[in-house]
Design a protein around this motif. Structure first.
Motif, mmCIF file in Angstrom:
data_model
loop_
_atom_site.group_PDB
_atom_site.id
_atom_site.type_symbol
_atom_site.label_atom_id
_atom_site.label_comp_id
_atom_site.label_asym_id
_atom_site.label_seq_id
_atom_site.Cartn_x
_atom_site.Cartn_y
_atom_site.Cartn_z
ATOM 1 N N ILE A 7 0.359 -1.302 0.252
ATOM 2 C CA ILE A 7 0.166 0.605 0.027
ATOM 3 C C ILE A 7 0.576 1.390 -0.190
ATOM 4 N N VAL A 8 2.071 1.214 0.578
ATOM 5 C CA VAL A 8 2.903 2.529 0.858
ATOM 6 C C VAL A 8 3.438 3.047 -0.629
ATOM 7 N N GLY A 9 3.865 1.762 -1.486
ATOM 8 C CA GLY A 9 4.320 1.828 -2.530
ATOM 9 C C GLY A 9 3.274 2.755 -3.758
ATOM 10 N N THR A 10 2.455 2.572 -3.707
ATOM 11 C CA THR A 10 0.844 2.299 -4.456
ATOM 12 C C THR A 10 0.286 3.606 -4.075
ATOM 13 N N ASP A 11 0.812 3.668 -3.102
ATOM 14 C CA ASP A 11 -0.084 5.598 -2.564
ATOM 15 C C ASP A 11 0.432 6.746 -3.118
ATOM 16 N N ALA A 12 2.082 6.183 -3.214
ATOM 17 C CA ALA A 12 2.834 7.125 -3.348
ATOM 18 C C ALA A 12 2.707 7.468 -5.104
ATOM 19 N N VAL A 13 2.328 6.525 -6.086
ATOM 20 C CA VAL A 13 1.929 6.185 -7.296
ATOM 21 C C VAL A 13 0.439 7.887 -7.673
ATOM 22 N N ALA A 14 0.451 6.845 -7.143
ATOM 23 C CA ALA A 14 -1.416 7.322 -6.593
ATOM 24 C C ALA A 14 -1.313 8.973 -6.901
ATOM 25 N N LYS A 15 -0.474 9.401 -5.911
ATOM 26 C CA LYS A 15 -0.693 11.447 -5.459
ATOM 27 C C LYS A 15 0.467 11.635 -6.059
ATOM 28 N N ASN A 74 -6.225 -6.165 -2.295
ATOM 29 C CA ASN A 74 -6.583 -4.757 -1.087
ATOM 30 C C ASN A 74 -7.428 -4.584 -1.234
ATOM 31 N N PRO A 75 -7.995 -4.130 -2.112
ATOM 32 C CA PRO A 75 -9.158 -3.956 -1.877
ATOM 33 C C PRO A 75 -10.590 -4.681 -1.364
ATOM 34 N N THR A 76 -10.150 -5.766 -0.942
ATOM 35 C CA THR A 76 -11.250 -6.636 -0.434
ATOM 36 C C THR A 76 -10.362 -6.550 1.476
ATOM 37 N N LEU A 77 -9.283 -6.240 1.468
ATOM 38 C CA LEU A 77 -8.474 -6.531 2.503
ATOM 39 C C LEU A 77 -8.711 -5.545 3.325
ATOM 40 N N GLN A 78 -8.446 -4.664 2.826
ATOM 41 C CA GLN A 78 -7.958 -3.018 3.358
ATOM 42 C C GLN A 78 -8.941 -2.658 2.664
ATOM 43 N N PRO A 79 -10.414 -2.494 3.534
ATOM 44 C CA PRO A 79 -11.680 -1.173 3.095
ATOM 45 C C PRO A 79 -11.034 -0.124 2.846
ATOM 46 N N LYS A 80 -10.286 0.300 3.450
ATOM 47 C CA LYS A 80 -9.849 1.813 3.474
ATOM 48 C C LYS A 80 -8.541 2.217 3.470
ATOM 49 N N PRO A 103 -5.809 4.222 1.362
ATOM 50 C CA PRO A 103 -5.425 5.742 0.932
ATOM 51 C C PRO A 103 -5.924 5.796 -0.412
ATOM 52 N N TYR A 104 -6.351 5.107 -1.289
ATOM 53 C CA TYR A 104 -6.390 5.102 -2.912
ATOM 54 C C TYR A 104 -7.590 5.080 -3.387
ATOM 55 N N ASP A 105 -8.053 4.842 -4.957
ATOM 56 C CA ASP A 105 -9.333 4.393 -4.979
ATOM 57 C C ASP A 105 -8.593 3.257 -5.638
ATOM 58 N N THR A 106 -8.198 1.928 -6.465
ATOM 59 C CA THR A 106 -7.650 1.092 -6.655
ATOM 60 C C THR A 106 -7.790 1.546 -8.698
ATOM 61 N N LEU A 107 -9.401 1.421 -8.571
ATOM 62 C CA LEU A 107 -10.172 1.131 -10.291
ATOM 63 C C LEU A 107 -9.284 3.322 -10.440
ATOM 64 N N LYS A 108 -9.989 4.099 -9.854
ATOM 65 C CA LYS A 108 -10.102 5.195 -10.500
ATOM 66 C C LYS A 108 -8.873 6.539 -10.253
ATOM 67 N N ASP A 109 -7.831 5.731 -9.380
ATOM 68 C CA ASP A 109 -6.715 6.809 -8.744
ATOM 69 C C ASP A 109 -5.298 6.338 -10.257
ATOM 70 N N PHE A 110 -5.660 5.607 -10.868
ATOM 71 C CA PHE A 110 -4.694 4.405 -11.784
ATOM 72 C C PHE A 110 -5.540 4.308 -13.251
ATOM 73 N N VAL A 111 -4.749 4.364 -14.039
ATOM 74 C CA VAL A 111 -4.351 4.025 -15.158
ATOM 75 C C VAL A 111 -4.024 3.206 -15.679
ATOM 76 N N PRO A 112 -4.216 2.120 -16.326
ATOM 77 C CA PRO A 112 -3.047 0.992 -16.066
ATOM 78 C C PRO A 112 -2.498 0.864 -17.669
#
Length: 330
Positions: free
Chosen positions: A81-89, A107-113, A115-124
């Protein structure tokens, strides 16, 4: 008056054209000059991990095709989550990318809260590899195949355990899913050190581990473990004698690890396209294949749109697996 009106209209039209051109030029110039400086790729795992190794192999070839340096930055922590959040921001300019792995969809299932939206905050950008996990068991566990191993474990409820490299990882989910599908009672032993996990598997401190192929080889060659099945959709060319979990009698047990590149949301489509096409070249490069396959990894290229749909389907699939297997933190 007519001439004045005509002149005014002409001036307005000229201004509109100029403004339109001024708006388009930065986009064109941006895509034509990208990348003009080094690109940072964040790997949300520690140096030397499987994801890190695959990222470095992939980015070395991508750097060659883009003609620009690519810097790998390891940002491990909290199940990626730490590295992923850095990219989201990060700024959506194509100079900060994420080397995403299976955990991105777990993570979206295991970590409901998050700090980023897995689908909306990234472009594959593109999926690049597919890495099956292999069911390895200590040699002392009776059984020549998965069916026989399951029969033995069922006869001794609670006696045996399965290991993982951490709570909520794809390795944990594979073990939990196996126990649920097989209908056996097994304890989960999470590790923080992958090397120790392998040592303990070889010494029979833990009996079952789903892991990538190459790190298992030393224990296999030493005769301490057996490899009974693969979570891939098909047998791998570099391990053709090992059946898939489906072939071994577990339909639907397809759970390979995967790697792909993502960018922050709102990254210009022109830049995403440049990266997407360059990664397609990487996937087709024979030297890349020679480099990556010995690590137990298959090349699996999927362009942006297909990769995005795949991530959505993976989030749904892992959610169902977690709910069925009752696998929640811890």
């Amino acid at each position: 008056m007519g001439r004045t009106l005509s002149s005014a209209l002409s001036w307005v039209l000229s201004l509109a054209i100029a403004l339109t051109f001024a708006t388009l030029v930065p986009l064109v110039a941006h895509s034509e000059t990208y990348p003009s400086r080094p690109i940072r790729v964040i790997v949300p795992y520690s140096a030397g991990s499987g994801a890190d190794i695959t990222a470095r192999q992939t980015m070395a070839k991508l750097s060659e095709f883009l003609g620009q340096n690519i810097i790998i930055e390891n940002r491990p922590g909290t199940s990626a989550i730490v590295g992923t959040d850095a990219v989201a921001k990060a700024a959506p300019d194509g100079y900060t990318l994420l080397f995403g792995v299976t955990q991105h969809a777990i993570n979206p299932t295991l970590q409901p809260k998050l700090p980023y939206d897995t689908l909306k905050d990234f472009v594959p950008v593109a999926r690049v590899t597919d890495q099956p996990l292999y069911m390895a068991v200590n040699k002392a566990l009776p059984g020549k195949n998965i069916a026989e191993v399951i029969e033995h474990i069922k006869a001794a409820p609670g006696k045996y355990n399965y290991a993982s490299t951490g709570l909520g990882t794809s390795i944990h989910l594979a073990g939990a899913y196996f126990a649920w599908r097989a209908g056996v009672q097994m304890s989960h032993i999470p590790y923080t050190n992958a090397s120790q996990t392998l040592v303990d598997l070889g010494s029979n401190e833990v009996q079952v581990l789903f892991y990538t192929y190459q790190p298992l080889v030393p224990q296999l060659q030493a005769g301490r473990i057996k490899i009974l099945g693969s979570t891939g959709a098909a047998r791998s060319a570099w391990a053709p004698d090992i059946p898939t979990m489906e072939e071994a009698g577990m339909p639907g047990f397809v759970m390979p690890a995967w790697h792909g590149v993502l960018a922050p949301a709102k990254t210009p489509p022109e830049i995403v396209g440049i990266l997407e096409k360059a990664l397609a070249r990487v996937a087709q490069d024979p030297d890349y294949k020679k480099t990556i396959e010995p690590t137990g990894t298959d090349i699996y290229y999927a362009p942006s749109k297909e990769f995005g749909a795949f991530i959505e389907s993976e989030i749904k699939r892992f959610g169902e697996i977690l709910n069925r297997a009752g696998t929640k933190l811890p």
